[in-house]
Write a protein that holds these residues in place. Structure first.
Motif, PDB file in Angstrom:
ATOM      1  N   PRO A  90       0.810  -1.224   0.000  1.00 26.12           N
ATOM      2  CA  PRO A  90       0.000   0.000   0.000  1.00 26.12           C
ATOM      3  C   PRO A  90       0.837   1.265   0.000  1.00 26.12           C
ATOM      4  O   PRO A  90       0.362   2.304  -0.462  1.00 26.12           O
ATOM      5  N   TRP A 150       0.943   3.225  -3.233  1.00 26.56           N
ATOM      6  CA  TRP A 150      -0.299   3.571  -3.920  1.00 26.56           C
ATOM      7  C   TRP A 150      -0.970   4.811  -3.346  1.00 26.56           C
ATOM      8  O   TRP A 150      -0.915   5.068  -2.147  1.00 26.56           O
ATOM      9  N   LEU A 151      -1.662   5.521  -4.204  1.00 27.33           N
ATOM     10  CA  LEU A 151      -2.612   6.508  -3.745  1.00 27.33           C
ATOM     11  C   LEU A 151      -3.721   5.799  -2.960  1.00 27.33           C
ATOM     12  O   LEU A 151      -4.054   4.648  -3.269  1.00 27.33           O
ATOM     13  N   ALA A 152      -4.297   6.473  -1.986  1.00 28.68           N
ATOM     14  CA  ALA A 152      -5.288   5.819  -1.123  1.00 28.68           C
ATOM     15  C   ALA A 152      -6.478   5.312  -1.935  1.00 28.68           C
ATOM     16  O   ALA A 152      -6.911   4.165  -1.773  1.00 28.68           O
ATOM     17  N   ASP A 153      -7.009   6.137  -2.812  1.00 31.23           N
ATOM     18  CA  ASP A 153      -8.143   5.697  -3.628  1.00 31.23           C
ATOM     19  C   ASP A 153      -7.763   4.535  -4.539  1.00 31.23           C
ATOM     20  O   ASP A 153      -8.577   3.647  -4.803  1.00 31.23           O
ATOM     21  N   TRP A 196      -5.436   2.259  -3.932  1.00 31.02           N
ATOM     22  CA  TRP A 196      -5.286   1.056  -3.123  1.00 31.02           C
ATOM     23  C   TRP A 196      -6.642   0.422  -2.831  1.00 31.02           C
ATOM     24  O   TRP A 196      -6.826  -0.793  -2.963  1.00 31.02           O
ATOM     25  N   TYR A 247      -4.588   4.906 -13.990  1.00 29.45           N
ATOM     26  CA  TYR A 247      -3.700   5.952 -13.464  1.00 29.45           C
ATOM     27  C   TYR A 247      -3.080   5.493 -12.150  1.00 29.45           C
ATOM     28  O   TYR A 247      -1.902   5.747 -11.882  1.00 29.45           O
ATOM     29  N   TYR A 248      -3.862   4.795 -11.335  1.00 27.32           N
ATOM     30  CA  TYR A 248      -3.354   4.356 -10.037  1.00 27.32           C
ATOM     31  C   TYR A 248      -2.151   3.430 -10.199  1.00 27.32           C
ATOM     32  O   TYR A 248      -1.183   3.504  -9.451  1.00 27.32           O
ATOM     33  N   ARG A 296       8.334   9.825 -11.206  1.00 23.61           N
ATOM     34  CA  ARG A 296       6.940  10.256 -11.127  1.00 23.61           C
ATOM     35  C   ARG A 296       6.398  10.311 -12.539  1.00 23.61           C
ATOM     36  O   ARG A 296       7.147  10.203 -13.513  1.00 23.61           O
ATOM     37  N   GLN A 316       0.193  13.482 -14.446  1.00 22.77           N
ATOM     38  CA  GLN A 316      -0.282  13.758 -13.083  1.00 22.77           C
ATOM     39  C   GLN A 316      -1.093  15.057 -13.045  1.00 22.77           C
ATOM     40  O   GLN A 316      -1.380  15.569 -11.957  1.00 22.77           O
ATOM     41  N   ASN A 342     -12.586  15.323 -11.618  1.00 19.90           N
ATOM     42  CA  ASN A 342     -12.368  13.910 -11.237  1.00 19.90           C
ATOM     43  C   ASN A 342     -11.585  13.091 -12.263  1.00 19.90           C
ATOM     44  O   ASN A 342     -11.423  11.886 -12.066  1.00 19.90           O
ATOM     45  N   GLN A 380      -8.189  12.533 -15.070  1.00 20.94           N
ATOM     46  CA  GLN A 380      -6.781  12.868 -15.298  1.00 20.94           C
ATOM     47  C   GLN A 380      -6.554  13.071 -16.791  1.00 20.94           C
ATOM     48  O   GLN A 380      -7.180  12.400 -17.613  1.00 20.94           O
ATOM     49  N   TYR A 423     -11.117   8.650 -16.128  1.00 20.53           N
ATOM     50  CA  TYR A 423     -11.082   8.523 -14.663  1.00 20.53           C
ATOM     51  C   TYR A 423      -9.827   7.745 -14.272  1.00 20.53           C
ATOM     52  O   TYR A 423      -9.375   6.859 -15.006  1.00 20.53           O
ATOM     53  N   PRO A 424      -9.308   8.021 -13.098  1.00 23.89           N
ATOM     54  CA  PRO A 424      -8.049   7.354 -12.702  1.00 23.89           C
ATOM     55  C   PRO A 424      -8.166   5.833 -12.611  1.00 23.89           C
ATOM     56  O   PRO A 424      -7.160   5.145 -12.669  1.00 23.89           O
TER      57      PRO A 424
END
Lengths: 420, 420, 420, 420
Positions: A238, A241-244, A246, A289-290, A302, A353, A379, A381, A404-405
């Motif tokens: 984790p 990862w970005l929280a969303d 993950w 994207y995640y 990045r 990003q 919302n 990217q 969407y991501p």
């Protein structure tokens, strides 16, 4: 390819070639394939054929063709995608339920509208606004051509018989090494220059942006490099990862890119050419994207911003057109590294990003066409470049694609960057 | 208010006052009120009390207190919010199911940890990293103090008895007129200056941004102005809305801000002081980004960017602290308009049209504390300023708050801007 | 225990003892425990205390107490469970959000209503219909007493600290052997005989049923026997399961009864006395109808019908009352097998293969009380007997309990039967 | 119609006619219509064609045809409906995603299997078990024929163009009056008599049931009578409804039977012959059990039990066969009332208040075919009779159809009963 000859005559030839390509895409299909819709986002190809036609009927023929009679009173609702100002569109996720009109009837619809648009173009009195809308309609149809291929791929992939859209073979060559190319940054002009031909409204207004010095990867990330991420536990750490992302990954049980599968010790990849052995030389694609972001963090880099990307791309020739029926999949970057990055166009879209936001001074046009781009600026990217499914002539440095991501069904890939 | 005296002694006094405020917030509560959780986002106040304590235990006492014995072996999991690197947090949406530990046991936990942190601060050998983490822990607790009030408000609002958190009366004065104050823009410095005391990591690195000339509204939008939007059909005109916002609004049947309700011809608003008549002079609050954006489009303006906002706020004194138990609600902008915008701080958070993204060069710190901010940099919008529920001393021009565009339970409001 | 003395005086004493038991159940609770609701079905104990009081206020005091003034105008809605004819009940799944009224206020509500009901009973002019409704209200409260214990158990079980409701120890004795007792069947009278005291309306009309010869198990199935089913792959063999049960089991990932858990090689069971080692001698409990049915199929038997069960139970003395604070869990059948089956009452409810349907000639009474039973006669299975959580005096041979086949939070168990 | 000539020769002729009817049902279809699936329950007609073929391949050819080679290795999974013992069926709700095999390939599959089954039947050594399975397979296919029509109807109804399956006109005659015909009840034999030809296993064992005297309605309820229920507020009076039905009705916003719609002052009904004016003389159909039950309660009657129904039907000739392409919809009961009720067969299925449970002594057969009926004996209601979409020869007095109480897409109707 859409010509830059913006006369009625030039438009006429563009119109014929763009409209023809949509039908060429459908050539290998069985009638049954036209109706598939596995997710709300992946519309049936029949619907794409009708909707792109509806666009010309609604925005060109109805307002500009004197005495025009609609082809069918029900189509206004059935083939409206999301233009709320034109009434209540048929529910997006239920497009697969429209067995009628049949495929043959939709082709009839296309050809009838085609004839009338050509009549209008051929006439001596096609008003400039109609010409502009026809041009918009062609670029709109090109966007749908890419969606037709990616939607079809997703929909066919639900069938354990692994249907093959077109037979093809491809022997990937060896990929060139990954380098980071330094860029000076500075106050740079970003966005489409109206003198340079067509662009969507979201590519402007052209304006200045201050960009810090940075380095951009010389090519896209390969399957082989992405496999290392997987083997290093990328999908179970984790902290990468970005929280969303993950949470999304856990809830969907992501363990690899969308179309990969494992058979014993071997990795396979579902493609428009059927199941293929996974080649480590080819660019990784069909990632969210995640996943792109987690991969970048894992290797200490990045993703680039859309301004960084455009500042480089605007100085690079578009060497590679996209859509080629012989191989509808990304190809390897084989050229030796130079000062110019490879694979900016025609391979995979590149997650940036940057969030999809209006440029300073952006205003949507009034009326239904104002719903084309502006209302989606939240919302999502920005993705830059173009892919192996982008029609010829549809790539440009200022192009802003957006998803969407969590979306994975487009030909998306990874372009790394670094601070200097 | 957290002092800028960054010695152990200054920290000791800060620690006592910040920790005391959390308990003062709970003074009016019945034991039953501590456990409410109406949505996954609105945690029980008991949980907030324990989690802010857990923060000091986990990040200060465990690593820096020699021979420290954990207060309770189960609390590491129960009161971990989202630090995956510390193990599996108890499911966020189920915090209301933890009747044990009881309120009294949680206070005991708080006081036991307090004593040991004070011992550490008082000792001659409190290491600088421990001091830094205590400072972070205090700012962390201040963030939770605002959440305690907004979560409590949401949770109480589910009860048709309309419980009143604290009795209060307020007679709003007349609001000053709305003006747009021109700003030159240019290449501006944005982000926290490390020489200026504490900031969260997401407020840096300080860097330059090119901002176009713009005009910023002299104050926030009022309930009266928002009512005009409603009466003009604002909630039933899709052309005013972002696509995601329109869908959200339909699916939740939004017709007005979160806490408004209609009784016959009268509008009422649920507040921490119970149901109150809606005052047209007060700032509108508890609206989503989608509503703020639709309102701005309706009146021909737009929301400001976070850079525009900061460029103005960094030149404006913080004249208004937030949290005041006498009136836990926004107040009107009564001052005559000047060159400086009003209500930048201490009234409502102000949605910006900037997505929450890392600044150039941003890197999260390593270890669990690296999960504090960076992993949320996706899908959220930046809010600037501070609100009537922000603890004193917690406002600054570089502060970046962030919520999802659909979130409505914070004290959020509308600051308009215009292109020049 | 509710007396059969159906005079006002007998009612008075019943009223006092039944109302007292509800409060005795709550004695060990912390205030925080009163508010828990982990699922829509498991209401807070505070709500049970208030709703059972609301029942007397609504159905006795309001119609029969001259000049009665409601205790609180909001309670009619808050504590209405499902009586649509009395207005819109507060949403069932949100009862945990009612921190107000507080526990103390609910006790005050109880005691105020109690005093007035006692006044009515004590008066010389308590009408017979009021007496009948008080009797119904007491049986209603007894049903809630069992739910209070099972709801509390479920709600506490969500807390990884495994709170213990009451300390207790129990050493199970050895279970007697399982035998099948032959029964002749025939045309049998089923249902409550109105001359035999109180019964719910769903226990009648008394009528004849033709029952084939059958054999009934001499006792309930034990944990040890159920473990054999698990070890034989019972949870992974679809051929043993009803289709709906198999889907439910997969979607919820059932691997064992509700409160079992494994720690290394050891099985534990969460009880109202905290986590306990699983005893193979005790009856298995907290299983769904699907699990009971699959177990029966696995061992070549079936569940009994409600008529088979009643025909035997009506000839068997109720030797075991339920609720005993010293051990709130089923106990073993230790008596040697005789002609009479053991554990018909006071141990676990026994799933029957009878759907919950009206008896021939059944009609619900008119008015709100008609909603008590009849409207639930669909989709549920009948359970017979009573459990270790059933209040004394609440067991009888004609009693028809009913739950959905997937429900597991009641003290449910397995009584096998066989065709002869 | 399936013959009672149970010789191989009789089977051969039955096989040809039943298999032919499935294809006749599909004659009016466009290729696109074969793939529709609007809900998990309404499978594509292509899938039905393949699955009924799979049944013969799996249960007849594979075990009984020496040296049989499967037609396609993937079909075993793709066209398995729910036989878990044969492996993991392809997910039911995704059958519409199988564009391949195409319609032509599925017909090829059908014809290839047909030839081999006919070879087997024609051979001198077709074993009796194979004959029995072919008979079962034919009755199985007849069940699917009815589903083909009801699934198709549901799927076409999602299209606002209201496609017409077959053109037809029908002038309903006047309906005869509704009477209640008294029946004596008693100890009656229920269930299929094995000497009387084929029946599904769930129709036995034949056994005795005690039935109270009752009266059965002389015909089905009409649209006109159902309209009175609607106009009397039937859909907004919870006291008329079962609790689960009321919740279902609210959540789905039921206001009328499934295929009714209102255009101004006129009621229309979608049929397999397109949108038709609603005729008050025709039987109401496409209602859930909940609606049937609420209607019965509204008019002071009740639904019959399956035993009451069978006791009458077993003494009544089957005067009306179902499926007739000229009018695929219920017709009015025009005959004058006699001692025998009308419309027992061939009009609409009749919801009974009996839950679908095993008869005493019922045991499913072992092996995969044991999954045919038994595992569904929970949560469903029995329907008796047959409908206008039931193939000729598929009706009998002991037939037990079963659906969930919320299901509405079958041709279901209302047969009232009363206690005497």
């Amino acid at each position: 390819m859409i010509d830059q000859d913006r006369t009625p005559h030039g438009r006429l030839s563009d119109f014929q070639s763009v409209r023809a390509l949509s039908e060429q895409i459908c050539e290998p299909l069985a009638v049954e394939d036209y109706g598939l819709q596995a997710r709300v986002e992946t519309s049936p190809l029949k619907w794409h054929l009708a909707h792109t036609t509806w666009f010309f009927e609604t925005f060109v023929l109805k307002p500009f063709m004197p005495g025009y009679t609609p082809f069918h009173p029900g189509y206004e609702q059935l083939f409206n995608s999301y233009y709320n100002s034109l009434g209540n569109p048929y529910p997006r996720g239920q497009r697969h339920l429209l067995s009628r009109p049949t495929v043959a009837e939709v082709y009839d619809y296309r050809h009838t509208i085609d004839r009338q648009v050509l009549d209008l173009l051929d006439s001596s009195h096609c008003p400039p606004e109609a010409l502009a809308r026809i041009e918009l309609g062609l670029h709109h149809e090109q966007q749908h051509q890419e969606l037709m291929l990616t939607d079809l791929k997703y929909n066919l992939a639900q069938n354990p018989l692994w249907p093959c859209y077109r037979e093809a073979r491809h022997t990937p060559s060896e990929t060139s090494g990954l380098r980071f190319l330094s860029q000076p940054g500075g106050v740079l002009w970003i966005g489409h220059d109206p003198a340079q031909g067509f662009a969507f409204d979201n590519e402007g207004p052209r304006h200045q942006v201050l960009v810090q010095p940075f380095a951009l990867a010389s090519r896209l990330i390969t399957n082989g490099e992405y496999l290392e991420f997987i083997q290093d536990g990328g999908y179970s750490r984790p902290e990468l990862w970005l929280a969303d992302g993950w949470n999304q990954s856990l809830s969907q049980n992501w363990q690899h890119p969308l179309y990969w599968q494992r058979q014993g010790a071997q990795w396979l990849e579902f493609t428009l050419h059927g199941l293929q052995p996974l080649s480590p030389e080819l660019p990784v694609t069909h990632i969210s994207y995640y996943e792109a972001d987690a991969f970048a963090r894992w290797c200490g880099a990045r993703l680039c911003t859309e301004f960084e990307w455009e500042s480089v791309a605007s100085q690079t020739a578009i060497s590679r057109q996209g859509l080629d029926f012989a191989w509808l999949h990304p190809t390897a970057a084989t050229a030796p590294a130079t000062l110019h990055p490879l694979q900016l166009f025609g391979t995979t879209w590149q997650w940036t990003q940057s969030a999809y936001l209006p440029y300073p001074g952006y205003r949507a046009t009034s009326g239904a066409l104002g719903e084309y781009n502006g209302k989606f600026m939240c919302n999502q990217q920005v993705l830059r470049g173009s892919s192996c499914a982008t029609p010829p002539g549809h790539s440009r440095a200022s192009y802003r694609n957006f998803f969407y991501p969590h979306d994975r069904w487009q030909f998306t890939g990874i372009r790394l960057a670094r601070d200097l």
